[in-house]
Enzyme design. Structure first.
Site, mmCIF file in Angstrom:
data_model
loop_
_atom_site.group_PDB
_atom_site.id
_atom_site.type_symbol
_atom_site.label_atom_id
_atom_site.label_comp_id
_atom_site.label_asym_id
_atom_site.label_seq_id
_atom_site.Cartn_x
_atom_site.Cartn_y
_atom_site.Cartn_z
ATOM 1 N N GLU A 1 0.834 -1.209 0.000
ATOM 2 C CA GLU A 1 0.000 0.000 0.000
ATOM 3 C C GLU A 1 0.871 1.263 0.000
ATOM 4 O OE1 GLU A 1 -3.349 -0.386 2.621
ATOM 5 O OE2 GLU A 1 -3.749 -2.408 1.928
ATOM 6 N N HIS B 1 -18.011 -9.579 5.601
ATOM 7 C CA HIS B 1 -16.690 -8.997 5.843
ATOM 8 C C HIS B 1 -15.983 -9.778 6.935
ATOM 9 C CE1 HIS B 1 -13.920 -5.563 7.271
ATOM 10 N NE2 HIS B 1 -13.429 -6.089 6.179
ATOM 11 N N GLU C 1 -5.301 -6.696 1.715
ATOM 12 C CA GLU C 1 -4.005 -6.942 2.386
ATOM 13 C C GLU C 1 -3.531 -8.376 2.157
ATOM 14 O OE1 GLU C 1 -6.646 -5.857 4.636
ATOM 15 O OE2 GLU C 1 -6.299 -3.844 3.897
ATOM 16 N N GLU D 1 -7.302 -6.437 -3.207
ATOM 17 C CA GLU D 1 -6.819 -5.058 -3.101
ATOM 18 C C GLU D 1 -5.314 -5.123 -3.361
ATOM 19 O OE1 GLU D 1 -7.097 -1.534 0.184
ATOM 20 O OE2 GLU D 1 -6.248 -3.445 0.779
ATOM 21 N N GLU E 1 -9.123 4.349 -0.702
ATOM 22 C CA GLU E 1 -9.367 4.664 0.712
ATOM 23 C C GLU E 1 -8.300 5.596 1.303
ATOM 24 O OE1 GLU E 1 -9.379 0.621 2.066
ATOM 25 O OE2 GLU E 1 -7.305 0.697 2.733
HETATM 26 C C1 NOJ Z 1 -8.412 -2.121 5.165
HETATM 27 C C2 NOJ Z 1 -9.227 -2.419 3.964
HETATM 28 O O1 NOJ Z 1 -8.513 -2.117 2.785
HETATM 29 C C3 NOJ Z 1 -10.493 -1.607 4.038
HETATM 30 O O2 NOJ Z 1 -11.246 -1.769 2.860
HETATM 31 C C4 NOJ Z 1 -11.277 -2.010 5.258
HETATM 32 O O3 NOJ Z 1 -12.398 -1.184 5.383
HETATM 33 C C5 NOJ Z 1 -10.421 -1.882 6.521
HETATM 34 N N1 NOJ Z 1 -9.152 -2.520 6.335
HETATM 35 C C6 NOJ Z 1 -11.099 -2.513 7.715
HETATM 36 O O4 NOJ Z 1 -11.146 -3.904 7.561
HETATM 37 CA CA CA Z 2 -6.074 -1.975 2.577
#
Ligand code: NOJ
Ligand code: CA
Length: 702
Positions: free
Chosen positions: A169, A410, A481, A499, A505
């Site tokens: 990231e 999730h 992650e 991702e 984000e």
């Molecule tokens: C990182 C993730 O990339 C994001 O999408 C998520 O909302 C947060 N972690 C919490 O799990």
């Molecule tokens: Ca992330």
């Protein structure tokens, strides 16, 4: 179709050997050579120019055992393959796989151990892997180092993120190979994940451009039961040296013969557009291991998500610290008044999804544990089956069903992977009971078992275990992650997206992603497979939520629309809040119209770090869509529409306004409608940090 050309047994021990092989179109040339001391080298030429100079291959095994010299060639086979295969979902509906394969059978004369190197020469690049056949002298073994090299011919321009075994990231740096350096850091990875960018190490896919204008991309394909490949820059000799992610005790891989490593890949073209059109990585992956794929469906989704990232809502229900999940009386906690995932809000999101034709809704923060989920490197944070008191999972599930909207589970693991694995059966039983169709997994933090890395063999195997389990249960995965993709979604089509990079984000709560970021990602992270970038943010500046915030998305609103076409993902999020979409219904129409599964792809213009323009044809209709994005410079493109089919199209063009600018005026757009055919040209203007999205709806056949 596979054609065996010939089989050749060669010479006796120690004989020096060299030979040349060509790709089907003869533009790519592979030279192999065995030296006096039995070291094996490969070299690649493209259109008669050297692209990768003679480079070493081989391994160091446990206890410093040399497995890179004293080889003799036992034999060589050549094969040609020319076939077409159909994708389950994807950027195109079918893929042509055409290569010449060369298998070199080696034996180490000193140890009598055998190693096969398989090369596949495609018109647009090379893949090679090591195969350890079953043999008496090598059964169980440890890889201490893989010594594969990519010796470059010059000090190329390189688009890199620092080698970090726990995070991708990062924003990209652009420099010469000799200027790759240790990374200063951007705060997030070091503080939250406590990961370490390592000196002179970079991640793949690594994009390079030579002074002569040749584009070279190094990555890997089919990463299974092996650590992630990073590259160490030898800045003096301009050699990129493979560096595998180590485990807790410093070993790289534990293997048992027979075993094949992932493919090492080099995509080469004198046109940047062709790098983005390459299917080399997918072609090097095996066909689907899932026989019945009818349940695997691409999805466009919304979620209770951005609200937490902008600070409007919280994942957690209460404000307490130092909790123990088993001993907490969750039902009687004092709510903090900001909890996002309530039954009521979820039902509103389901209504919104149903109204605008979204397939699914993601709900984050539905389950207990978020009060104390990171920073403490705790093992037992989430149990994946206990909702907060204000989230009625049964009611939500029934409501979603009544509206024909899917639910996305999730599972944030907080990188406590042992905890996740021991609870996996129960977690899956729970989500199946409540009719969830897919899972977004997350691995924020340092890995437990402690000492392991996100990119190590142990974690690669964990991700595969989850994919296997999900395939059995008919569940799709979108991993955050996680290890970055290597085309494995061909083999596991239930792995819809990942991702594994720096997504949208970051713009909500950090300095974010510079305007060039999305013009680099297609050449780097997306070479391996789809990315859950989460496009579609309309409310660009964060002071809308918090007057003190200086954060913002570093694009115009129109560019956010274009990202739906540029950032390919079969599970694509419209990431902003429903109420923000309702403020801009005319722009939102593009998100409603754009599909997530495609028949054809045409890369019209592309240059890493500058611009990308892609046209795609919907898999399920005759409609086409165009996305165009630029870095911090404004640009004009004259698009020839000759990729369209015959007939008349109604085009809706979502442009930046004349005065738009990613910083000073990012939300200013204008929409035009036109009737167009394939003989027309379309001139588009992109603002600084801007973009343009076009939908082309077929309205008549002639
Ligand atoms: C990182 C993730 O990339 C994001 O999408 C998520 O909302 C947060 N972690 C919490 O799990
Ligand atoms: Ca992330």
């Amino acid at each position: 179709m596979k054609i065996f050309l010939f089989f050749l047994i060669i010479f006796s021990t120690g004989t020096i050997y060299s030979h040349t092989y060509l790709s089907p179109d003869k533009n790519l040339q592979l030279n192999i050579r065995l030296s006096n001391s039995g070291e094996f080298f490969y070299e690649i030429k493209f259109k008669n120019n050297v692209v990768v100079k003679e480079s070493k291959v081989g391994f160091v095994l446990d206890e410093n055992i040399d497995f890179f010299s004293s080889f003799r060639i036992e034999g060589i086979t050549e094969t040609s393959v020319s076939e077409k295969w159909a994708t389950v979902w994807g950027e195109v509906d079918s893929i042509f796989n055409n290569y010449n394969e060369v298998k070199v059978f080696l034996e180490q004369t000193t140890s009598k151990r055998k190693l096969t190197i398989t090369f596949r020469l495609f018109n647009d690049g090379l893949g090679f892997r090591y195969e350890f056949p079953a043999q008496d002298n090598l059964k169980y073994f440890i890889v201490s180092d893989e010594i594969t090299q990519f010796a470059m011919t010059g000090d190329h321009k390189t688009f890199w993120i620092p080698g970090d075994y726990d995070s991708q990231e990062y924003t990209y740096s652009t420099s010469k190979i000799s200027e790759i350096n240790s990374y200063v850091g951007n705060g997030f990875n070091e503080i939250v994940i406590k990961s370490i960018p390592r000196e002179n190490l970079v991640q793949t896919p690594l994009m390079m451009k030579t002074n002569e204008g040749l584009y070279i991309n190094i990555h890997e394909a089919a990463l299974l039961n092996y650590p992630v490949m990073h590259l160490k820059a030898d800045k003096e000799n301009l050699i990129m040296q493979v560096e595998l992610c180590p485990d807790a005790v410093g070993n790289k891989a534990y293997l048992q013969t027979p075993f094949n490593t992932p493919w090492r890949t080099i995509i080469i073209s004198d046109k940047a557009e062709k790098i983005l059109e390459s299917n080399l990585i997918l072609n090097l992956n095996e066909a689907s291991i899932i026989d019945d794929v009818t349940w695997i469906k691409p999805k466009k989704y919304i979620g209770i998500w951005w609200g937490m990232h902008v600070g409007l809502y919280s994942w957690n229900y209460a404000n307490i610290d130092n909790i123990r999940i088993e001993n907490t009386d969750w039902k009687n906690l004092k709510p903090n008044g900001k909890h996002g995932a309530t039954t009521e809000r979820t039902k509103n999101y389901i209504d919104f999804a149903a109204r605008y034709g979204f397939d699914a809704v993601l709900i984050e923060g539905w389950n207990v544990g978020w009060e104390d989920w990171f920073g403490h490197w705790k093992e037992n944070v989430f149990d994946f089956v206990t909702p907060y008191p204000d989230f009625d999972v049964e009611e939500v599930s029934n409501y979603a069903k009544s509206k024909s909207v899917e639910l996305i589970m999730h599972h944030e693991t907080s990188a406590s992977v042992t905890n996740y694995e021991r609870r996996l059966d129960e977690a899956f039983a729970f989500l199946k009971k409540y009719n969830y169709s897919s899972i977004k997994t997350g691995y924020v933090g340092r890995i437990i078992p402690r000492g392991e890395h996100h990119d190590g063999q142990w974690m690669v195997n964990h991700f595969t275990r989850v994919l296997d389990k999900a395939a059995k249960e008919k569940i799709c995965i979108n991993s955050h992650e996680s290890v970055r993709p290597t085309g494995l979604h061909r083999t596991y089509p239930n792995w819809l997206s990942a991702e594994a990079s720096r997504g949208n984000e970051f713009n909500a709560w950090s300095n974010g992603n510079p305007p060039e970021h999305e013009t680099i990602l297609p050449f780097t992270r997306l070479i391996g497979g789809p990315m859950d970038y989460t496009p579609g943010i309309f409310q660009i500046k964060m002071d809308y939520y918090n007057p003190d915030s200086k954060f913002q998305v570093h694009t115009t609103l129109a560019k956010q629309l274009a990202l739906f076409v540029i950032m390919y993902s079969p599970i694509q999020m419209a990431a902003d809040l429903p109420e923000n979409y309702e403020r801009f219904p005319d722009a939102f129409q593009f998100i409603v119209d754009v599909p997530v599964d495609w028949q054809k792809k045409k890369v019209l213009y592309a240059e890493p770090g500058e611009y990308v323009v892609i046209a795609r044809k919907d898999r399920n209709s005759d409609n086409w869509f165009i996305g165009a994005i630029t870095d911090e410079n404004k640009r004009m493109f004259n698009l020839s529409l000759n990729f369209l089919d015959e007939g008349m199209y109604e085009a809706i063009i979502y442009n930046d306004s004349e005065d738009a600018h990613w910083n000073s005026n990012p939300m200013s757009y204008k929409i035009e409608k036109k009737k167009l055919t394939r003989s027309d040209q379309l001139i588009i203007h992109l603002a600084e940090g801007g973009g343009c999205a076009v939908s082309l709806k077929k309205i008549s056949a002639d």
